[in-house]
Write a protein that holds these residues in place. Sequence first.
Motif, PDB file in Angstrom:
ATOM      1  N   ALA A  32      36.649   0.838   9.786  1.00 37.36           N
ATOM      2  CA  ALA A  32      36.397   1.811  11.102  1.00 37.36           C
ATOM      3  C   ALA A  32      36.021   0.976  12.290  1.00 37.36           C
ATOM      4  CB  ALA A  32      34.857   2.779  10.793  1.00 37.36           C
ATOM      5  N   VAL A  33      36.281   2.178  12.976  1.00 33.07           N
ATOM      6  CA  VAL A  33      36.515   1.890  14.504  1.00 33.07           C
ATOM      7  C   VAL A  33      35.366   3.358  15.179  1.00 33.07           C
ATOM      8  CG1 VAL A  33      37.929   3.161  15.086  1.00 33.07           C
ATOM      9  CG2 VAL A  33      38.061   0.783  16.697  1.00 33.07           C
ATOM     10  N   ALA A  34      34.560   1.653  16.285  1.00 32.86           N
ATOM     11  CA  ALA A  34      34.314   3.038  17.181  1.00 32.86           C
ATOM     12  C   ALA A  34      33.784   2.503  18.366  1.00 32.86           C
ATOM     13  CB  ALA A  34      32.055   3.212  16.804  1.00 32.86           C
ATOM     14  N   ALA A  35      34.455   2.881  19.459  1.00 29.56           N
ATOM     15  CA  ALA A  35      34.248   2.830  20.947  1.00 29.56           C
ATOM     16  C   ALA A  35      33.859   3.684  22.015  1.00 29.56           C
ATOM     17  CB  ALA A  35      36.032   1.940  21.056  1.00 29.56           C
ATOM     18  N   ASP A  36      34.036   3.534  22.967  1.00 25.32           N
ATOM     19  CA  ASP A  36      33.874   4.360  23.855  1.00 25.32           C
ATOM     20  C   ASP A  36      35.742   4.463  25.222  1.00 25.32           C
ATOM     21  OD1 ASP A  36      32.708   5.515  26.728  1.00 25.32           O
ATOM     22  OD2 ASP A  36      30.912   4.878  26.230  1.00 25.32           O
TER      23      ASP A  36
ATOM     24  N   ALA B 239      35.397  -2.016  24.485  1.00 25.92           N
ATOM     25  CA  ALA B 239      35.714  -1.003  24.461  1.00 25.92           C
ATOM     26  C   ALA B 239      34.120  -0.128  23.403  1.00 25.92           C
ATOM     27  CB  ALA B 239      36.635  -0.394  24.583  1.00 25.92           C
ATOM     28  N   GLY B 240      35.059  -1.329  22.163  1.00 26.96           N
ATOM     29  CA  GLY B 240      33.749  -0.940  20.411  1.00 26.96           C
ATOM     30  C   GLY B 240      33.904  -2.732  19.778  1.00 26.96           C
ATOM     31  N   ALA B 241      34.390  -2.147  18.236  1.00 28.71           N
ATOM     32  CA  ALA B 241      34.872  -3.230  17.778  1.00 28.71           C
ATOM     33  C   ALA B 241      35.208  -1.952  16.335  1.00 28.71           C
ATOM     34  CB  ALA B 241      33.120  -3.843  17.090  1.00 28.71           C
ATOM     35  N   PHE B 242      35.783  -3.671  15.102  1.00 25.73           N
ATOM     36  CA  PHE B 242      36.361  -2.977  14.367  1.00 25.73           C
ATOM     37  C   PHE B 242      35.020  -3.546  12.545  1.00 25.73           C
ATOM     38  CE2 PHE B 242      39.797  -3.227  16.926  1.00 25.73           C
ATOM     39  CZ  PHE B 242      40.210  -1.860  16.344  1.00 25.73           C
ATOM     40  N   VAL B 243      34.456  -2.588  11.523  1.00 24.88           N
ATOM     41  CA  VAL B 243      34.137  -2.972  10.270  1.00 24.88           C
ATOM     42  C   VAL B 243      34.552  -2.872   9.542  1.00 24.88           C
ATOM     43  CG1 VAL B 243      31.558  -3.170  11.615  1.00 24.88           C
ATOM     44  CG2 VAL B 243      32.553  -1.050  10.012  1.00 24.88           C
ATOM     45  N   ASP B 244      34.800  -4.002   8.360  1.00 25.66           N
ATOM     46  CA  ASP B 244      35.036  -2.905   6.945  1.00 25.66           C
ATOM     47  C   ASP B 244      33.803  -3.458   6.180  1.00 25.66           C
ATOM     48  OD1 ASP B 244      35.214  -5.366   6.657  1.00 25.66           O
ATOM     49  OD2 ASP B 244      37.943  -5.080   7.142  1.00 25.66           O
ATOM     50  N   GLY B 245      34.160  -3.159   4.430  1.00 28.21           N
ATOM     51  CA  GLY B 245      33.154  -3.841   3.440  1.00 28.21           C
ATOM     52  C   GLY B 245      32.932  -5.428   3.494  1.00 28.21           C
ATOM     53  N   THR B 246      33.705  -5.886   4.038  1.00 28.84           N
ATOM     54  CA  THR B 246      33.454  -7.457   4.191  1.00 28.84           C
ATOM     55  C   THR B 246      32.972  -7.635   5.463  1.00 28.84           C
ATOM     56  OG1 THR B 246      35.520  -7.877   5.622  1.00 28.84           O
ATOM     57  CG2 THR B 246      36.183  -7.599   3.436  1.00 28.84           C
TER      58      THR B 246
ATOM     59  N   ALA C  34      20.352  -9.185  13.984  1.00 26.17           N
ATOM     60  CA  ALA C  34      21.083  -9.395  14.688  1.00 26.17           C
ATOM     61  C   ALA C  34      20.818  -7.495  15.182  1.00 26.17           C
ATOM     62  CB  ALA C  34      22.434  -9.778  14.522  1.00 26.17           C
ATOM     63  N   LEU C  35      21.023  -6.716  14.215  1.00 25.16           N
ATOM     64  CA  LEU C  35      20.626  -5.276  14.616  1.00 25.16           C
ATOM     65  C   LEU C  35      19.450  -4.784  14.938  1.00 25.16           C
ATOM     66  CD1 LEU C  35      22.008  -1.674  14.384  1.00 25.16           C
ATOM     67  CD2 LEU C  35      20.867  -2.049  12.107  1.00 25.16           C
ATOM     68  N   ALA C  36      18.385  -6.647  14.714  1.00 22.76           N
ATOM     69  CA  ALA C  36      16.872  -5.560  15.300  1.00 22.76           C
ATOM     70  C   ALA C  36      16.634  -6.329  16.091  1.00 22.76           C
ATOM     71  CB  ALA C  36      15.642  -6.554  14.324  1.00 22.76           C
ATOM     72  N   ASN C  37      17.336  -7.395  16.936  1.00 23.76           N
ATOM     73  CA  ASN C  37      18.155  -7.971  18.021  1.00 23.76           C
ATOM     74  C   ASN C  37      18.776  -6.859  18.998  1.00 23.76           C
ATOM     75  OD1 ASN C  37      16.562  -9.674  19.950  1.00 23.76           O
ATOM     76  ND2 ASN C  37      18.225 -10.971  19.607  1.00 23.76           N
ATOM     77  N   ASN C  38      19.106  -5.515  18.638  1.00 24.71           N
ATOM     78  CA  ASN C  38      19.709  -5.531  19.424  1.00 24.71           C
ATOM     79  C   ASN C  38      21.253  -6.037  20.154  1.00 24.71           C
ATOM     80  OD1 ASN C  38      16.977  -3.778  20.713  1.00 24.71           O
ATOM     81  ND2 ASN C  38      18.904  -3.046  19.653  1.00 24.71           N
ATOM     82  N   ASP C  39      21.679  -7.319  18.790  1.00 30.25           N
ATOM     83  CA  ASP C  39      22.896  -8.225  19.289  1.00 30.25           C
ATOM     84  C   ASP C  39      24.009  -7.631  18.689  1.00 30.25           C
ATOM     85  OD1 ASP C  39      23.461 -10.150  20.860  1.00 30.25           O
ATOM     86  OD2 ASP C  39      22.300 -11.668  19.602  1.00 30.25           O
ATOM     87  N   ALA C  40      24.644  -6.389  18.544  1.00 33.98           N
ATOM     88  CA  ALA C  40      26.346  -6.114  18.004  1.00 33.98           C
ATOM     89  C   ALA C  40      27.596  -6.910  18.886  1.00 33.98           C
ATOM     90  CB  ALA C  40      26.151  -4.931  17.865  1.00 33.98           C
ATOM     91  N   TYR C  41      27.138  -7.051  20.117  1.00 33.23           N
ATOM     92  CA  TYR C  41      28.240  -8.039  20.899  1.00 33.23           C
ATOM     93  C   TYR C  41      28.088  -9.812  20.132  1.00 33.23           C
ATOM     94  CZ  TYR C  41      31.229  -9.757  24.164  1.00 33.23           C
ATOM     95  OH  TYR C  41      32.465  -9.820  25.383  1.00 33.23           O
ATOM     96  N   SER C  42      27.286 -10.420  20.749  1.00 32.37           N
ATOM     97  CA  SER C  42      27.741 -11.331  20.039  1.00 32.37           C
ATOM     98  C   SER C  42      27.995 -11.410  18.486  1.00 32.37           C
ATOM     99  CB  SER C  42      26.421 -11.961  20.043  1.00 32.37           C
ATOM    100  OG  SER C  42      25.346 -12.228  21.256  1.00 32.37           O
ATOM    101  N   ALA C  43      27.374 -10.289  17.559  1.00 34.41           N
ATOM    102  CA  ALA C  43      27.556 -11.083  16.424  1.00 34.41           C
ATOM    103  C   ALA C  43      29.573 -10.499  16.043  1.00 34.41           C
ATOM    104  CB  ALA C  43      27.247 -10.046  15.244  1.00 34.41           C
ATOM    105  N   PHE C  44      30.051  -9.809  16.628  1.00 29.31           N
ATOM    106  CA  PHE C  44      31.071  -9.111  16.555  1.00 29.31           C
ATOM    107  C   PHE C  44      32.519 -10.130  17.409  1.00 29.31           C
ATOM    108  CE2 PHE C  44      29.837  -4.772  15.610  1.00 29.31           C
ATOM    109  CZ  PHE C  44      30.101  -4.992  14.415  1.00 29.31           C
TER     110      PHE C  44
ATOM    111  N   LEU D 239      37.467  -4.916  20.674  1.00 29.05           N
ATOM    112  CA  LEU D 239      38.208  -4.272  20.470  1.00 29.05           C
ATOM    113  C   LEU D 239      37.438  -4.319  21.847  1.00 29.05           C
ATOM    114  CD1 LEU D 239      40.676  -2.432  20.230  1.00 29.05           C
ATOM    115  CD2 LEU D 239      38.595  -0.587  19.785  1.00 29.05           C
ATOM    116  N   VAL D 240      39.101  -4.893  23.103  1.00 31.43           N
ATOM    117  CA  VAL D 240      38.902  -4.816  24.030  1.00 31.43           C
ATOM    118  C   VAL D 240      40.336  -4.515  24.889  1.00 31.43           C
ATOM    119  CG1 VAL D 240      38.980  -6.164  26.515  1.00 31.43           C
ATOM    120  CG2 VAL D 240      37.244  -6.942  23.781  1.00 31.43           C
ATOM    121  N   THR D 241      39.730  -3.444  25.833  1.00 32.05           N
ATOM    122  CA  THR D 241      41.084  -2.309  26.083  1.00 32.05           C
ATOM    123  C   THR D 241      40.786  -2.654  27.753  1.00 32.05           C
ATOM    124  OG1 THR D 241      39.550  -0.537  26.291  1.00 32.05           O
ATOM    125  CG2 THR D 241      41.333  -0.455  24.546  1.00 32.05           C
ATOM    126  N   GLY D 242      39.795  -2.745  28.094  1.00 34.08           N
ATOM    127  CA  GLY D 242      39.669  -2.508  29.348  1.00 34.08           C
ATOM    128  C   GLY D 242      40.176  -1.217  29.983  1.00 34.08           C
TER     129      GLY D 242
END
Length: 417
Positions: A345-349, A360-367, A382-392, A399-402
């Motif tokens: 999956a991808v999710a991005a603004d 912009a967002g990030a990618f995930v899969d089953g791994t 990390a989710l409990a600490n709202n720290d998703a950026y640091s995790a990815f 996903l960085v697009t500018g």
Amino acid sequence: MDRTLLEQLFRRAVATAQPALGISLNLPPKPRGRTIVVGAGKASAQMARAFEQAWDGPLSGIVVTRYGYSEACEQIEIVEAAHPVPDEAGFLAARRIMETVSGLSPDDLVVALISGGGSSLLPAPAPGLTLHDEQVINKTLLASGAPISVMNMIRNQFSTIKGGRLAARCAPARVATLVVSDVPADDPAVVASGPTLPLFGTRELARKYASLYRLELPPNAANLLAGEENLAPTPHDAAFASNTIRTIASAGLSLEAAAAEARRQGVEAVILSDSMEGEARDVAQVHAAMAREIVLRDRPFTKPVVLLSGGETTVTLRGKGRGGRNTEFLLSLASIIDGMAGVSAVAADTDGIDGSEDNAGAFVDGTTATRLRKAGIDPLAALANNDAYSAFEAIGDLLVTGPTGTNVNDFRAILIR
């Protein structure tokens, strides 16, 4: 390979939302008098450049966009300011915009170029409030978990430019509003808190929602909300009688383009909705449940398929980490599809910035969850600490697009092989 396809779908969605084509197809009739262009939002500079190129005649004006989002224009001045928390530059730009549209005649035309992010880029505190008050209000709303329609209804109460007040200042000139929509259901009055359109919602309703979301407002703001001062114009106000509104780009159009691209590459696509709202981690649970059902039972859709959705989720801040609503969605999704083969999956603004970070967002899969744990990161912590950026960031899956030059809100694609 799957990541490449997912990124291609995102970029197709973004390309479809670029302002140039929409503006050229929706130019207002020329006025007998002057043409004044004003605007605000993350896509406003690109909209201004496109309008200059499409307009055959003299014009002038000023628009405000986020820092780093400027475009070179010849006749329209581009000002940069802060987002998502307003600053002095935005405050001064809002004042100049109101001055620019003062004293116009019925023969003049005001073209308002409005896109998402304009609420923060046009701070114009109501009498008795300060810029600091508006900054506190914005921070409080962003942390509240309230949907964008509620946030903008409340912002409207404390502004002298939002909720149609800018259009009222333009009268008796005609106002043509062109919108790049970043809100669920594409209600143009909600985009950027509707500076040229009356917002739905009374002062009484704003008080109700402020109480429901337990907003701790500055004392001056709380006092204003308790009274009936600074009320916005109503939809029946004469100032709006000759005005027009056109939505030139939206999430729905972008999702349709992404679906067509997926089918071109041999994968069936299903658009779930272009207007999803709710807590990001909870919306991820719904998406994950559907993905699991497809993996195990080929229902309600048959593999291979890509599930597409748009809209604007929210994040209620519980921790002190870094991230935005899209990476929060993905971190929640990764925890649920842990070990599930064939799902990515991808999710991005679509504006290129998720929250206030540089991605912009990030990618995930089953791994993903397994790789996070190997990097010393507990996905749920990390989710409990709202720290998703640091995790990815730690596993190289951002996903960085500018800046993309547009903004039709969030894009989500889940590919099931």
